[in-house]
Write an enzyme that holds these catalytic residues in place. Structure first.
Site: not given
Length: 341
Positions: A197, A293, A123, A30, A152, A148, A83
């Site tokens: 978010n 979005g 997702s 990470d 994905k 986003y 994300k």
């Protein structure tokens, strides 16, 4: 040993904990761009042992080659990625670089090391603004409404092509719906490093007095109360789905796709009212225009995961919210203790 990219983040940490509690050895990679090193202490406290940890970026091929050479990794759970829908609209190149470029680099390093078991955090946004509900895995992926979701879907396409060219791969694409909640202990949960978010972490910050009001984006959607409807899933249910999917990947080859959701849709206002009931805290609201979005409604048909993995979400919305509030309160207690000491 299982490598978890992004394993100090919200979902990755819960996946790491579930795997360690069943006896697996875990190594976390990470870069801590949206997570904390202290998460490793939380995992250790709950599991009784500490996961391995390397601070680094999944786009760093040299680092990945060293990691695969130094550790007996036989499977990867790829959770590293950005994300936030709204942020992706503002910074699309950053999302493609991290979410698509990082996936390509990881798969190259895995192939070089001879590791071919990969579970990917995808997702439900890959379905775009689907006309029919609930969404099952046969629904067309269409055109995601934000970078986003596009990133994905592009990462999924990379892996689909890769598997077609090399039959050694076993890849699972887990299409998440909306993870919320926290570990029931209150010791592990979501801790954004910047302005949240997503709905629940922002709601929690309002309820705990860190922010004045919750912004509700859009109240004119074609839904019962005009606010967006989503399928919210407890993060521990989601983590348990990863464990089941990893077990399945070890016995088959090719690409497998599973929706991980509850099959139930709740509006923003329903979530807020349920939270107020569970916590006893009133949440002030400010209604704003629709956010770029976003879509009106989205919930899963999770039957394929039940039939093929023996997995289903078991925790209710009230449980999700109660566990999340317990985590938020625990964080504040920790902060108060730190200030006093």
């Amino acid at each position: 040993m299982i490598l978890i990219t992004g394993g100090a983040g919200y979902i990755g940490a819960h996946v790491a904990l579930e795997l360690m509690q069943q006896g697996d050895d875990v190594l976390i990679l990470d870069n801590l761009c949206n997570s904390y090193r202290s998460t490793l202490d939380r995992i250790a406290a709950l599991s009784g042992r500490r996961p391995g940890f390397i601070q680094g970026d999944v786009r760093n091929r040299g680092l990945l080659d060293t990691v695969f050479a130094d550790y007996p990794i036989d499977a990867v759970v790829h959770c590293a990625g950005l994300k936030a829908v709204g942020e992706s609209v503002r910074e699309p190149l950053r999302y493609y670089d991290t979410n698509v470029g990082g996936t390509v680099t990881l798969c190259q390093a895995m192939a070089h090391a001879g590791v071919f078991n990969l579970l990917f955090s995808s997702s439900a946004t890959v379905y775009g603004d689907c006309a029919t509900m609930p969404i099952d895995e046969t629904c067309a992926t269409g055109q995601p409404t934000n970078p986003y979701g596009q990133s994905k879907l592009m990462a999924e396409n990379v892996m689909q092509s890769m598997v077609c060219s090399d039959e050694r791969w076993s890849v699972g694409l887990l299409r998440y719906f909306n993870p919320i909640g926290a570990h029931k202990s209150g010791l592990l949960g979501e801790a954004p490093t910047s302005t949240p978010n997503n709905l629940l972490p922002y709601l929690l910050q309002v309820a705990s007095g860190q922010r004045a009001a919750l912004s509700v984006f859009g109240r004119d959607y074609d839904t019962p109360d005009g606010t967006g409807v989503r399928d919210y899933i407890h993060v521990v249910d989601l983590a348990e789905g990863h464990v089941k999917a990893l077990d399945a990947l070890r016995t088959q080859r090719g690409v497998q796709i599973w929706n991980l959701g509850t099959g139930l849709g709740y509006s923003v206002l329903e979530v807020v009212r349920a939270f107020e009931k569970v916590s006893g805290v009133q949440v002030p609201l400010v209604f704003e225009g629709r956010r770029a979005g976003d879509i009106a409604r989205c919930w899963a048909n999770p039957e394929k995961a039940l039939n093929e993995l023996g997995w289903s979400a078991r925790r209710s919305l009230d449980r999700m919210l109660a566990d999340a509030w317990r985590w938020e309160c625990h964080l504040h207690q920790e902060e108060a203790t730190t200030l006093v000491s």
